[in-house]
Design a protein around this motif. Structure first.
Motif, short mmCIF file in Angstrom:
data_model
loop_
_atom_site.label_atom_id
_atom_site.label_comp_id
_atom_site.label_asym_id
_atom_site.label_seq_id
_atom_site.Cartn_x
_atom_site.Cartn_y
_atom_site.Cartn_z
N ARG A 48 -5.57 -17.78 -3.49
CA ARG A 48 -5.14 -18.49 -2.43
C ARG A 48 -5.36 -19.90 -1.99
O ARG A 48 -6.64 -20.25 -2.70
N TYR A 49 -4.75 -20.75 -1.42
CA TYR A 49 -5.36 -22.18 -0.74
C TYR A 49 -4.70 -22.75 0.79
O TYR A 49 -3.64 -22.17 0.76
N ILE A 50 -5.85 -22.24 1.19
CA ILE A 50 -5.53 -22.97 2.76
C ILE A 50 -5.92 -23.78 2.80
O ILE A 50 -6.87 -24.49 3.39
N GLY A 51 -5.01 -24.88 2.75
CA GLY A 51 -5.68 -26.38 3.16
C GLY A 51 -4.79 -27.29 3.70
O GLY A 51 -3.13 -27.43 3.81
N THR A 52 -5.09 -28.48 4.04
CA THR A 52 -3.82 -29.55 3.47
C THR A 52 -3.99 -30.07 2.00
O THR A 52 -4.24 -30.06 1.45
N TYR A 53 -2.34 -31.00 1.94
CA TYR A 53 -1.25 -31.43 0.52
C TYR A 53 -1.55 -32.79 1.01
O TYR A 53 -1.31 -33.06 2.15
N LEU A 54 -1.25 -33.41 0.12
CA LEU A 54 -0.67 -34.63 -0.14
C LEU A 54 -0.12 -34.90 -1.55
O LEU A 54 -0.47 -34.62 -2.31
N GLN A 55 1.43 -34.59 -0.73
CA GLN A 55 2.44 -35.15 -2.38
C GLN A 55 2.34 -34.08 -3.02
O GLN A 55 2.05 -34.06 -4.40
N ASN A 56 2.53 -32.73 -2.89
CA ASN A 56 2.67 -31.37 -3.56
C ASN A 56 0.64 -31.26 -4.49
O ASN A 56 0.46 -30.02 -4.87
N LYS A 57 -0.33 -32.02 -3.90
CA LYS A 57 -1.49 -31.76 -4.25
C LYS A 57 -2.68 -31.42 -3.58
O LYS A 57 -2.08 -32.18 -2.24
N LYS A 58 -3.32 -31.14 -3.76
CA LYS A 58 -4.30 -30.46 -2.20
C LYS A 58 -5.69 -31.33 -2.41
O LYS A 58 -6.15 -32.01 -3.47
N HIS A 59 -5.36 -32.08 -0.88
CA HIS A 59 -5.77 -33.05 -0.53
C HIS A 59 -6.31 -32.95 0.84
O HIS A 59 -5.76 -33.03 1.84
N GLY A 60 -8.20 -33.40 1.46
CA GLY A 60 -8.00 -33.01 1.94
C GLY A 60 -9.39 -31.84 3.18
O GLY A 60 -10.01 -31.72 1.52
N LYS A 61 -8.98 -31.58 3.62
CA LYS A 61 -10.12 -30.45 3.91
C LYS A 61 -8.79 -29.41 3.77
O LYS A 61 -8.14 -28.92 4.06
N GLY A 62 -9.77 -28.03 2.60
CA GLY A 62 -9.22 -26.69 2.07
C GLY A 62 -10.07 -25.89 1.72
O GLY A 62 -10.96 -26.19 1.40
N THR A 63 -9.65 -24.26 1.85
CA THR A 63 -10.18 -23.14 1.32
C THR A 63 -9.74 -22.81 0.18
O THR A 63 -8.02 -22.42 0.30
N PHE A 64 -10.15 -22.57 -1.13
CA PHE A 64 -9.70 -21.85 -2.14
C PHE A 64 -9.98 -20.53 -2.88
O PHE A 64 -11.56 -20.77 -2.86
#
Length: 246
Positions: A48-64
Protein backbone atom coordinates in the motif's frame (compact mmCIF):
# COMPACT_ATOMS: atom_id res chain seq x y z
CA UNK A 1 -13.77 0.72 -13.42
CA UNK A 2 -13.84 4.35 -12.31
CA UNK A 3 -16.10 6.43 -10.10
CA UNK A 4 -15.41 10.12 -9.62
CA UNK A 5 -14.92 13.52 -11.16
CA UNK A 6 -14.19 14.22 -14.81
CA UNK A 7 -13.37 17.35 -16.80
CA UNK A 8 -15.08 18.64 -19.95
CA UNK A 9 -12.98 16.34 -22.11
CA UNK A 10 -14.23 13.34 -20.14
CA UNK A 11 -10.86 12.71 -18.52
CA UNK A 12 -10.55 11.64 -14.90
CA UNK A 13 -10.00 14.97 -13.19
CA UNK A 14 -10.48 15.77 -9.51
CA UNK A 15 -11.16 13.08 -6.93
CA UNK A 16 -12.11 9.56 -7.79
CA UNK A 17 -11.86 5.81 -7.18
CA UNK A 18 -10.58 3.27 -9.63
CA UNK A 19 -10.12 -0.48 -9.83
CA UNK A 20 -7.37 -1.39 -12.25
CA UNK A 21 -7.51 -4.45 -14.55
CA UNK A 22 -4.90 -6.25 -12.40
CA UNK A 23 -6.99 -5.85 -9.25
CA UNK A 24 -5.12 -2.90 -7.73
CA UNK A 25 -7.18 -0.04 -6.30
CA UNK A 26 -6.59 3.69 -6.23
CA UNK A 27 -8.46 6.44 -4.44
CA UNK A 28 -7.34 10.03 -4.68
CA UNK A 29 -6.71 12.93 -6.97
CA UNK A 30 -6.45 12.98 -10.77
CA UNK A 31 -5.39 15.51 -13.35
CA UNK A 32 -6.18 14.99 -17.02
CA UNK A 33 -6.64 11.26 -16.61
CA UNK A 34 -3.49 10.63 -14.56
CA UNK A 35 -2.99 10.06 -10.85
CA UNK A 36 -1.64 13.43 -9.67
CA UNK A 37 -1.84 14.81 -6.15
CA UNK A 38 -2.64 12.99 -2.91
CA UNK A 39 -3.86 9.44 -3.10
CA UNK A 40 -3.87 5.90 -1.72
CA UNK A 41 -2.89 2.97 -3.92
CA UNK A 42 -3.62 -0.56 -2.70
CA UNK A 43 -1.82 -3.37 -4.49
CA UNK A 44 -3.38 -6.77 -4.94
CA UNK A 45 -0.39 -8.39 -3.19
CA UNK A 46 -1.10 -6.45 0.02
CA UNK A 47 1.30 -3.55 -0.45
CA UNK A 48 0.00 0.00 0.00
CA UNK A 49 1.20 3.50 -0.86
CA UNK A 50 -0.15 6.66 0.76
CA UNK A 51 1.26 9.90 -0.57
CA UNK A 52 1.78 12.20 -3.52
CA UNK A 53 1.61 11.28 -7.20
CA UNK A 54 2.71 13.05 -10.34
CA UNK A 55 1.47 11.72 -13.68
CA UNK A 56 0.82 8.19 -12.37
CA UNK A 57 4.16 7.97 -10.54
CA UNK A 58 4.99 8.24 -6.85
CA UNK A 59 6.56 11.67 -6.54
CA UNK A 60 6.98 13.84 -3.44
CA UNK A 61 6.26 12.72 0.12
CA UNK A 62 4.80 9.30 0.69
CA UNK A 63 4.72 6.13 2.77
CA UNK A 64 4.96 2.67 1.24
CA UNK A 65 3.94 -0.44 3.19
CA UNK A 66 5.52 -3.58 1.74
CA UNK A 67 3.98 -7.09 1.83
CA UNK A 68 6.77 -8.41 4.10
CA UNK A 69 5.92 -5.88 6.81
CA UNK A 70 8.65 -3.37 6.02
CA UNK A 71 7.89 0.31 5.49
CA UNK A 72 9.45 3.33 3.82
CA UNK A 73 8.46 6.87 4.70
CA UNK A 74 10.05 9.79 2.91
CA UNK A 75 10.81 11.35 -0.45
CA UNK A 76 9.98 9.85 -3.85
CA UNK A 77 11.07 10.88 -7.34
CA UNK A 78 9.79 9.21 -10.49
CA UNK A 79 8.47 6.14 -8.63
CA UNK A 80 11.70 5.57 -6.69
CA UNK A 81 12.93 6.23 -3.16
CA UNK A 82 14.99 9.36 -3.72
CA UNK A 83 15.95 12.13 -1.30
CA UNK A 84 15.56 11.64 2.44
CA UNK A 85 13.60 8.88 4.12
CA UNK A 86 13.27 6.27 6.84
CA UNK A 87 13.07 2.57 6.01
CA UNK A 88 11.92 0.13 8.69
CA UNK A 89 12.83 -3.42 7.72
CA UNK A 90 10.84 -6.55 8.46
CA UNK A 91 13.35 -7.64 11.12
CA UNK A 92 13.09 -4.31 12.96
CA UNK A 93 16.28 -2.73 11.63
CA UNK A 94 15.98 0.89 10.50
CA UNK A 95 17.80 3.14 8.07
CA UNK A 96 17.44 6.91 8.28
CA UNK A 97 19.16 9.06 5.70
CA UNK A 98 19.69 9.84 2.06
CA UNK A 99 18.47 7.82 -0.95
CA UNK A 100 19.31 7.83 -4.64
CA UNK A 101 17.32 5.86 -7.23
CA UNK A 102 15.92 3.38 -4.71
CA UNK A 103 19.30 2.80 -2.99
CA UNK A 104 20.75 4.00 0.32
CA UNK A 105 23.18 6.61 -0.96
CA UNK A 106 24.86 9.53 0.80
CA UNK A 107 24.86 9.98 4.57
CA UNK A 108 22.71 7.74 6.73
CA UNK A 109 22.29 5.84 9.99
CA UNK A 110 21.50 2.14 10.14
CA UNK A 111 20.36 0.71 13.48
CA UNK A 112 20.50 -3.05 14.11
CA UNK A 113 17.57 -4.00 16.34
CA UNK A 114 18.98 -7.25 17.75
CA UNK A 115 22.33 -5.87 18.91
CA UNK A 116 21.37 -2.17 19.20
CA UNK A 117 24.54 -1.39 17.25
CA UNK A 118 24.48 1.61 14.94
CA UNK A 119 26.34 2.50 11.75
CA UNK A 120 26.64 6.24 11.12
CA UNK A 121 28.35 7.34 7.93
CA UNK A 122 28.56 7.10 4.17
CA UNK A 123 26.66 4.88 1.74
CA UNK A 124 27.12 4.18 -1.97
CA UNK A 125 24.50 2.28 -3.97
CA UNK A 126 23.18 0.52 -0.86
CA UNK A 127 26.59 -0.40 0.60
CA UNK A 128 28.39 1.05 3.61
CA UNK A 129 31.13 3.14 2.03
CA UNK A 130 33.46 5.92 3.20
CA UNK A 131 34.18 7.49 6.59
CA UNK A 132 31.90 6.16 9.30
CA UNK A 133 31.43 5.21 12.91
CA UNK A 134 30.14 1.82 14.05
CA UNK A 135 28.71 2.24 17.55
CA UNK A 136 28.21 -0.69 19.93
CA UNK A 137 26.92 -0.75 23.51
CA UNK A 138 30.29 -0.29 25.24
CA UNK A 139 32.68 0.65 22.44
CA UNK A 140 32.81 2.11 18.95
CA UNK A 141 34.91 1.89 15.80
CA UNK A 142 35.90 4.93 13.78
CA UNK A 143 37.40 4.51 10.35
CA UNK A 144 36.71 3.82 6.72
CA UNK A 145 34.40 1.27 5.10
CA UNK A 146 34.32 -0.27 1.64
CA UNK A 147 31.48 -2.47 0.37
CA UNK A 148 30.23 -2.95 3.92
CA UNK A 149 33.60 -3.91 5.43
CA UNK A 150 36.04 -1.81 7.50
CA UNK A 151 39.30 -1.13 5.66
CA UNK A 152 42.56 0.64 6.36
CA UNK A 153 43.43 2.71 9.41
CA UNK A 154 40.98 3.19 12.23
CA UNK A 155 40.55 3.01 15.96
CA UNK A 156 38.35 1.42 18.59
CA UNK A 157 37.18 3.69 21.38
CA UNK A 158 36.23 1.96 24.64
CA UNK A 159 33.98 3.37 27.33
CA UNK A 160 36.59 2.57 29.98
CA UNK A 161 38.60 5.50 28.61
CA UNK A 162 41.15 4.13 26.16
CA UNK A 163 41.60 3.68 22.43
CA UNK A 164 43.10 0.92 20.33
CA UNK A 165 44.64 2.15 17.09
CA UNK A 166 45.36 -0.09 14.15
CA UNK A 167 44.24 -1.05 10.69
CA UNK A 168 42.14 -3.60 8.85
CA UNK A 169 44.00 -5.70 6.29
CA UNK A 170 42.60 -8.19 3.82
CA UNK A 171 43.23 -11.83 4.57
CA UNK A 172 45.52 -13.59 2.08
CA UNK A 173 43.03 -16.23 0.97
CA UNK A 174 43.20 -15.46 -2.75
CA UNK A 175 46.73 -16.63 -3.47
CA UNK A 176 46.34 -18.68 -6.62
CA UNK A 177 47.59 -18.99 -10.15
CA UNK A 178 44.74 -16.83 -11.40
CA UNK A 179 43.93 -13.65 -9.58
CA UNK A 180 40.44 -12.22 -9.71
CA UNK A 181 40.15 -8.90 -11.49
CA UNK A 182 37.88 -7.56 -8.75
CA UNK A 183 38.00 -8.52 -5.06
CA UNK A 184 35.03 -10.49 -3.84
CA UNK A 185 32.47 -8.78 -1.64
CA UNK A 186 33.04 -11.52 0.91
CA UNK A 187 36.77 -10.93 1.29
CA UNK A 188 37.51 -11.06 5.01
CA UNK A 189 39.44 -8.29 6.71
CA UNK A 190 41.44 -8.77 9.89
CA UNK A 191 42.16 -6.17 12.55
CA UNK A 192 45.82 -5.52 13.31
CA UNK A 193 46.32 -3.44 16.45
CA UNK A 194 49.33 -1.14 16.70
CA UNK A 195 48.96 0.71 20.00
CA UNK A 196 46.64 1.50 22.89
CA UNK A 197 46.35 5.09 24.08
CA UNK A 198 44.24 7.37 26.19
CA UNK A 199 41.35 9.15 24.47
CA UNK A 200 42.63 11.51 21.78
CA UNK A 201 41.23 13.89 19.19
CA UNK A 202 42.26 11.55 16.39
CA UNK A 203 40.42 11.85 13.07
CA UNK A 204 39.81 8.99 10.59
CA UNK A 205 42.15 8.57 7.65
CA UNK A 206 41.02 10.68 4.75
CA UNK A 207 40.17 13.81 6.67
CA UNK A 208 42.45 16.83 6.52
CA UNK A 209 45.36 16.54 8.99
CA UNK A 210 46.39 19.59 11.07
CA UNK A 211 48.56 22.15 9.25
CA UNK A 212 52.33 21.45 9.41
CA UNK A 213 52.96 24.54 11.55
CA UNK A 214 50.50 23.40 14.19
CA UNK A 215 51.95 19.90 14.12
CA UNK A 216 55.50 21.23 14.58
CA UNK A 217 54.41 23.48 17.43
CA UNK A 218 52.76 20.53 19.13
CA UNK A 219 55.94 18.50 18.69
CA UNK A 220 58.08 21.29 20.15
CA UNK A 221 55.71 21.67 23.08
CA UNK A 222 55.86 17.94 23.71
CA UNK A 223 59.68 18.01 23.59
CA UNK A 224 59.87 20.92 26.04
CA UNK A 225 57.50 19.15 28.38
CA UNK A 226 59.60 15.99 28.20
CA UNK A 227 62.80 17.95 28.99
CA UNK A 228 61.20 19.67 31.95
CA UNK A 229 59.91 16.37 33.26
CA UNK A 230 63.34 14.76 32.91
CA UNK A 231 64.95 17.62 34.84
CA UNK A 232 62.42 17.28 37.61
CA UNK A 233 62.99 13.55 37.78
CA UNK A 234 66.76 14.08 38.11
CA UNK A 235 66.08 16.43 40.99
CA UNK A 236 64.09 13.74 42.74
CA UNK A 237 60.84 15.67 42.66
CA UNK A 238 59.18 13.06 40.40
CA UNK A 239 60.79 9.90 41.70
CA UNK A 240 57.53 8.05 42.21
CA UNK A 241 56.38 8.81 38.72
CA UNK A 242 59.71 7.71 37.29
CA UNK A 243 59.46 4.33 39.01
CA UNK A 244 55.91 3.91 37.72
CA UNK A 245 56.95 4.71 34.19
CA UNK A 246 59.82 2.18 34.31
Amino acid sequence: EYEGDRNEEGERHGRGKAILPNGDKYEGEYEHGLRTGQGTYKFKNGARYIGTYLQNKKHGKGTFFYPDGSKYEGDWVNDQRHGYGVYTYANGDTYTGEWLNHHRHGQGTYVYKDTESKYVGGWVQGNQEGEAELIHLNHRFKGKFSKGNPVGRGKYVFDIGCEQHGEYIQSEQYKGEEEEEEPSVFVETKWKATEITKLTLWTPHGENPPPPKEASLEAEASAETAEEKAAEEEGGEKAADAVAEE
